[in-house]
Each structure stands twice: as structure tokens, then as C-alpha cells.
Design a protein around this motif. Sequence first.
Motif, short mmCIF file in Angstrom:
data_model
loop_
_atom_site.label_atom_id
_atom_site.label_comp_id
_atom_site.label_asym_id
_atom_site.label_seq_id
_atom_site.Cartn_x
_atom_site.Cartn_y
_atom_site.Cartn_z
N LYS A 120 1.10 -1.17 -0.04
CA LYS A 120 0.04 0.00 -0.06
C LYS A 120 0.89 1.29 0.01
N VAL A 121 0.31 2.23 -0.62
CA VAL A 121 1.27 3.42 -1.05
C VAL A 121 0.86 4.44 0.31
N ALA A 122 -0.49 4.42 0.63
CA ALA A 122 -0.95 5.21 1.71
C ALA A 122 -2.15 5.12 2.25
N TYR A 123 -2.67 5.07 3.52
CA TYR A 123 -2.21 5.64 4.46
C TYR A 123 -2.71 5.18 5.73
N HIS A 124 -3.81 5.12 5.86
CA HIS A 124 -4.48 4.58 7.33
C HIS A 124 -5.87 3.96 7.23
N ASP A 125 -5.78 2.73 7.83
CA ASP A 125 -7.19 2.10 7.75
C ASP A 125 -7.82 2.02 9.03
N LEU A 126 -9.00 1.73 9.13
CA LEU A 126 -9.90 1.53 10.32
C LEU A 126 -9.17 0.84 11.42
N LEU A 127 -8.39 -0.35 10.92
CA LEU A 127 -7.95 -1.29 12.07
C LEU A 127 -6.55 -0.93 12.50
N PHE A 173 -8.99 3.74 -4.15
CA PHE A 173 -9.12 4.73 -3.31
C PHE A 173 -10.21 4.28 -2.43
N SER A 174 -9.69 4.70 -0.99
CA SER A 174 -10.89 4.12 -0.11
C SER A 174 -10.95 5.12 1.15
N ILE A 175 -11.94 5.72 1.32
CA ILE A 175 -12.17 6.71 2.29
C ILE A 175 -13.50 6.43 3.33
N VAL A 176 -13.14 6.42 4.64
CA VAL A 176 -14.12 6.25 5.38
C VAL A 176 -14.07 7.34 6.61
N ALA A 177 -15.15 7.95 7.11
CA ALA A 177 -15.26 8.94 8.19
C ALA A 177 -16.29 8.29 9.04
N LEU A 178 -16.11 8.08 10.22
CA LEU A 178 -17.16 7.70 11.17
C LEU A 178 -17.22 8.93 12.32
N ILE A 187 -8.26 6.15 5.37
CA ILE A 187 -7.93 6.60 3.56
C ILE A 187 -7.00 5.93 3.44
N ASN A 188 -7.02 5.27 2.21
CA ASN A 188 -6.14 4.40 1.56
C ASN A 188 -6.13 4.80 0.23
N PHE A 189 -4.77 4.85 -0.42
CA PHE A 189 -4.81 5.07 -1.91
C PHE A 189 -3.24 4.64 -2.34
N PRO A 190 -2.92 3.99 -3.55
CA PRO A 190 -3.75 2.95 -3.63
C PRO A 190 -3.16 1.65 -3.19
N SER A 191 -3.73 0.46 -3.21
CA SER A 191 -2.88 -0.68 -2.52
C SER A 191 -3.35 -1.89 -3.40
N ILE A 192 -2.65 -2.81 -3.24
CA ILE A 192 -2.72 -4.10 -4.29
C ILE A 192 -2.22 -5.32 -3.42
N ARG A 193 -3.33 -6.27 -3.44
CA ARG A 193 -3.25 -7.70 -2.66
C ARG A 193 -2.94 -8.55 -4.06
N LEU A 194 -1.79 -9.18 -3.96
CA LEU A 194 -1.15 -10.39 -4.72
C LEU A 194 -1.42 -11.69 -3.96
N ARG A 195 -2.09 -12.71 -4.66
CA ARG A 195 -2.27 -13.85 -3.90
C ARG A 195 -1.96 -14.93 -4.83
N THR A 196 -1.43 -15.99 -4.28
CA THR A 196 -0.96 -17.30 -4.86
C THR A 196 -1.88 -18.22 -4.25
N VAL A 197 -2.73 -19.13 -4.77
CA VAL A 197 -3.28 -20.30 -4.48
C VAL A 197 -2.86 -21.56 -5.00
N PRO A 198 -1.62 -22.24 -4.38
CA PRO A 198 -0.94 -23.21 -4.97
C PRO A 198 -1.67 -24.36 -5.70
#
Lengths: 637, 158
Positions: free
Chosen positions: A435-442, A478-483, A454-465
Motif C-alpha cells: 500500500k502506498v498510503a495511508y491509514h485504515d480503520l484497523l 481509493f478508499s475513504i471512511v469517516a465515522l 483513507i487508503n490509496f492505492p493498494s494491491i493484494r497479490l495472492r497465490t493459491v498453490p
Amino acid sequence: MGKILLLVFALLWPVFSAQALSLTPAQQEKVPGIAQSSYWRRLLHYQKTLLGGEKSTVDGGAFFFSPDGAKDPQAELLAFVEALGSDRKIGKLAQTISCAFPERTRFLQKELGLTLAPSSCPKLEAYLQQFNAASVTLVFSSAYPSNPGSMFGHTFLRINAKQGSDPKKRAKLDLLDYGISYAANVGDDQDSGIKFAWNGLMGGYIGQFSSLPYYAKVNEYNNSESRDLWEYELNLNEEETLRLLRNAWEVETNSYSEYFFFDENCAYQLLTLLEVAKPEWTISDFAIYVIPAETVKRVAQVPGAVKGIRFRPSARKKMLSRFGVLEKREKAEFSSALATGIVPSSPAVLDALITRSFYIKQKSKPEISPEEEKLLSNYLIARSKIAVPERPGAPLDESSRPDLSHNSYRVGLGSGIATGQRTNDKLAFAELYLKVAYHDLLNSDLGYTPFSEINFPSIRLRTVPKEKNFIVEEFEAFSIVALNPFSQLEKPLSWKFLLTYYQPKDLVNCNYCHLAHIETGAGASLLSKDEKVVFFALALAELEAGSELTKGYRGGPKLIISSLWNPVQKYKVQLAHSTQTDLFQSQRQKVFFLWELKNSYALKQNLDLRLEFSYLQKNRNDARDSQGMRVQSNFYF
Amino acid sequence: MKRILAVLVLASLSPLAAMAGDGGGSDGCGLGWQITQKKSFLATTTRGTTNVTIPPTFGMTTGTIGCDAHSFAVKERASVEMVVTNYDALKVEMAVGSGETLAALARTMGCSDASMNAFGAMTQKNYSSIVGNNSLEMYENVRAQVKGDAALSNACAI
């Protein structure tokens, strides 16, 4: 004969004095070393380019005396020295060259042993006198409430003034210091929201240094915008501070830089100025983006750089602090005063009402109602009749302190088990998350606005053998959450936006296909009494597109209900339930439910561990359900 | 790279743009007048880092724009600007008789450190007559009070 020569010399003097300053051979020998020195290049605001070269970030031509001045430090040095000999006036304030570029002049005079005619620089002197500089404090303003995008914050400098000579007036009054701030000059026209953002992001505005009394900055940030201010007193002495001020003068009175929200922004420019003041610091080398909070951290991590830290809470936090210290019956008095318009007599209750009205007044656009104004006025008059000091407030929330925050780039390594795509067996997988930036709820909220993402951008690469070597599990653009939890004092909106490209789990013939996905909406949040649990509900509209979908797209309303619990600083757990609908497909599952349980434990400031479970529940026989579990360790840098 | 990120940011924030407000001082006099606050959602997001201001010309000492219409001596300008910019905050501090902004105001009026407490107490005691209908009236009232108070007129230099 002598007299004739003298006359000739006198007549030709203007010619002589207008000539270029020429260097002796000994001086010329020193030139390459000085030109390549890091100090000279810092004065020119050189920065490494992507291709490995160097170029000045100053964009206005008047900053350079050589046509190659932006890239060739030696050409610039020679051209500048040559120009020093002339007495022409330059720049926005029509100054002589040595007055317009005082720091370059001082540096080269010292390094090369130049002899220059002494000159006075009245405008420069007036500017320096305004600051009356002794040292520097780096000031950080935190996020706006309800606005995770402003989590990045803003930084500016406060120049600490020397003590006056009058022994009766020696107290240091920070509010009367002057600040230096770098900002985009948007001119008088009010750009529309989108145009404004586009220009800010793409260098459409010119950045300028400005100088205002600190009280104006405090009023602007703490009050008008209700943002916290964090002051980091830096270990700079008078001479270092003067060098910084002179270099800012060089840029501002002759030239400009284009303002880029992501990298050549307020925070970046301050770092370059600090690097002039402190040649031994290397603090401006950031990759991709410059986030103001991260720059504060970078400075704070230089050994000995920070002498002290002071917190100035926002108007909102002051209100919470005044309210928080009221006893139960006083809180009841507070509520009834609001409901009835009666002016109470208790000073503590009045102070709470006053700070509340003050906070509301500052954020109201354009102003509060005449009734509210009248009430505030009555509270103030009543309070002025009680010569009792303010009660110490409830402890302030200092968790917005930027240097304690986790870093913004993330690499995660994970593994887990999930329902396969080609079978219904549970298969093992391994993942790499970037992930390039920044901060998630957890994430731990230390140094961040709580309950924000606020997250931008991220990539999740998976391998399922067992099924597939490599897949892009998700590319979250891009993800943004404001509670923003409701309170006795406010009822703001909570909201969310997500743009992502991912591998769906519910399509029967998908086989590692992908969908583009966008969702946005709003709702409400509630905070538990101990302020450790936030419950929220969001109503969203969602749209997905992909060739695997019958119509090529699907979507509809979505409801998320969740609780996020932060029992201790380091640990968070979230339980969420989403109801997703598909209004456009007649043959397919119309409604499906997603359960998620996520745990996060912060082992260190920049290392955390996640444990997540998900269950996508089908409600038709021809649909799929899917379960998954993941363990991931995240490194922040 | 910048373009992509720019588009992403805009795409997410544009639906939520609300409209702008305008802040600043009261009568066109003083520094507050120069600070334009853009309150649209999108603006406040990027304002976090762009920090929209129209900076006063760097080489000039504190902005005195708009003050010419009123009659203040040059040495009063620092005090006037302070009051105009901090009108609301000063009201709150005067109502309790002390505060950092009040102390700073006293210093701009040339008051000694030792007289700060008395200055604050004076503003609280006379709050109703000092507060005025706008910041310029407040300044003039404070000035009158200081001049009329034996101890303060001695300790301050107005």
C-alpha cells in the motif's frame, strides 16, 4: 599626467564598476568544489529527479542568472558572481542583486573571499526585523473534524522572536511571533470545488511564502477550522534561523514554485528551508508523496532536533474539555440552558456553554443565527460578572500528535485458507500486500484522526498453490471512511467511498475473474460511554462491472452495520455485516450477506498483526458461498 | 502518476462538494480580511495541504489594508490588527479576565508583564462597555479604559 589619468579613470569609473565581478585564478580554482557543495545546491533548491539527475524545484526564471541555472550549479554560480558586479535592480521588489539574494551573497563572499562594496538593504532589513529571529518552531495542524482527507495536515514555521531589551517586557508571547507558511495562491477568484482540487493537485497554482503573526494562524486553525496545533520547538540558533529567512526571501521576492498537493507542497518547502538552516540534516528526500505529518516525524527523528513539544487544542476539543469536567447536575443545567435559553449562573456551566457557542460560531457558514449570537452575548456578559477563574478542564485528547503515528507505506505478508474458485474445498493461499498510503480503520489511531480510513492505492497479490499461481486478489484504488459519532453536542454524518478492482467470491463461473467496484454513501455512528466502541450503520449505493456478469454490470443499495472496538491502544477488533443487493439481474441471487471479523494488534509503532475472517453467505442453491481466514503481518515504512 | 492520483481523489470527493463560505475580519481592516476560507468539502480536503490564502506581499510588514479609512496612529496598528483578527477569542478571554490573547494584546499596547493581570481584570470588570458592536469599537474602548485607569496608563504605552 597623473591628473589626466585620474580624470580618465574617474570618467570611466561607471564602466569599470558596471563590469562583471571577475575572479582571480585562486578563486576560480575553488569554484567547482563550491558549486558541487550540498549547501550551494540547497540554496538553489535542487532536488533529485526520477532519472537520477538534479533540478531545481523553483520554477520562475528570475531565480537563476544562467539559462542553465536550474540544472547546472556551476553555471549558476559563475553567472551569479558575474552579476554581482552590476548594480542593476531585480525582482519583485526592485532590489540590488546582493539584497535580493542575500544568502547566496553571504555564502559566496565567505567561500570565495569576494570583495563587494558594502550596501544597505532596507527592505530585507525590515523583513528580518519583523521576525527579530532567535529560533524556529515547526507547527503542525491536524485534520479537520469529519474530514479524513485533511488527515494529512499542514505544516508551517513559527519564528521565535528574541526577548526585547526592556526588562519589564521579557515574557515570551508566542502569539506575537511571526510565522512563515507556504501555500497555494489561488488569487481572488473562487474556483469551484473540482477546479480548485485539480489545480492544487496538478501544479495549477503558484506556491508562495507568506508571513503572518502567529495569533492569526492560531485563530485560523484552532478556531475557524477547529484543528489541533502541535508545536515542535527546533534546535536552531539565531544564525541558522537567519539563513533560513534569507533563503526564503531569495525565493519569494524573485521567483516562485508551482504548488503540487502531493509532493511540492507546504511541508516539502519547509523541509528545504530547514535543510538550508541545518546543512547536516537530510530530511527532504521523500518518495512519491510528502505527507506533512510524515515530515514532522522525519524532523523529530533527527537526534537532538526537537527541544520541546506543545499542544494547542482545537476549539472543538476545548469545548469537550470544558464540558467533560462538569458534574452530573451541571451537565443537566447545561442541557436545560440549551433547551430553554435561560442563562445559568454557574461559571463552569457558563464556560462550557461559551466554548460550545464559540465552536459553533467559528464553523458556521456564514454566521450563526441572531438568536444564537444573542445567547452567546448573554453568556459572556453573565460570565464577566463572576470574577472566578476557569476550572481546569477535563484531560485533552492528545492522540493527534503526528510524530507518534505509524508510517504510511505498507508491506504486508499474509497467508490463510479460503474457499477455492474451482472447487468448494478450503485451500491454502499466500499473499503479498503493498500500500502506498495511508491509514485504515484497523490501524492504531495514535497520531491520526480516530475512526477514519483513507487508503490509496493498494494491491493484494495472492497465490493459491492448488489452483492458481498468481492472482491480483484486489487492487484498491481509493478508499475513504469517516465515522463521526453522535454526541450530546453534535450529530454529524458518517460516510464512505470505495473504488476498487477485485476478485469476487459469489459468482459461480468466475474462475478468478475480476470486477470493478464503486460504492458510496452515508450514515450515522454512535460512541459507547467509555468511548472505546463505535457502532455505525451506512447506507450505500454500489455498482460493479465485469465481463463475467450477465449484463456486464450489477448493483443496488447496500447496508453496512458494524462495531469497531478499541479496548486498549494496541488492539482493535471489528465485526461487520453487509447486505448487498443486485437489482439488475433477474436470474441471479438478489441479496447476499457478508460477515467479517477483523483483529489488529500493533506490536510496535510500525509493525502490526492482523487476523481476519470472512463469510459470504449464499441464499440460493445456484449461488456460491465462500469463507476465508487470513493472518497478515504489516510493516510500515 | 500524479494525474492518476488526482483523478482518483476527485472521483471520490466530487459528489460531496458543498459550497463555500467566507471568513475574515469585520470591516475590511486588518489581517483577518486577507484570509479567505474556502469551506467547500473538496476545498477543505485539499486545503489540508494547499492552505488557501492570499498572502500579503512577503516583503511588507503586517498588512494594514483597509485600516486607512479609520484613524489610528501607526503605532496602534499592531493592536488594532490583533483585535480585529481575534475579536471572538478576545471576547471569551475578557469574560473570564485572562488569557493568552489578552496578554498579547496588552503587550502590543506597550503594557509591562507585571500589569497583565490588572489588564485582564479591567477587561472583565468593564466587559459590557468594552465589547462594542464590532472589533474596532472594542479596540477603542480598551484604549479608552487603559488611558482612564491610573495604574494601567502608567504601565502601558499608548
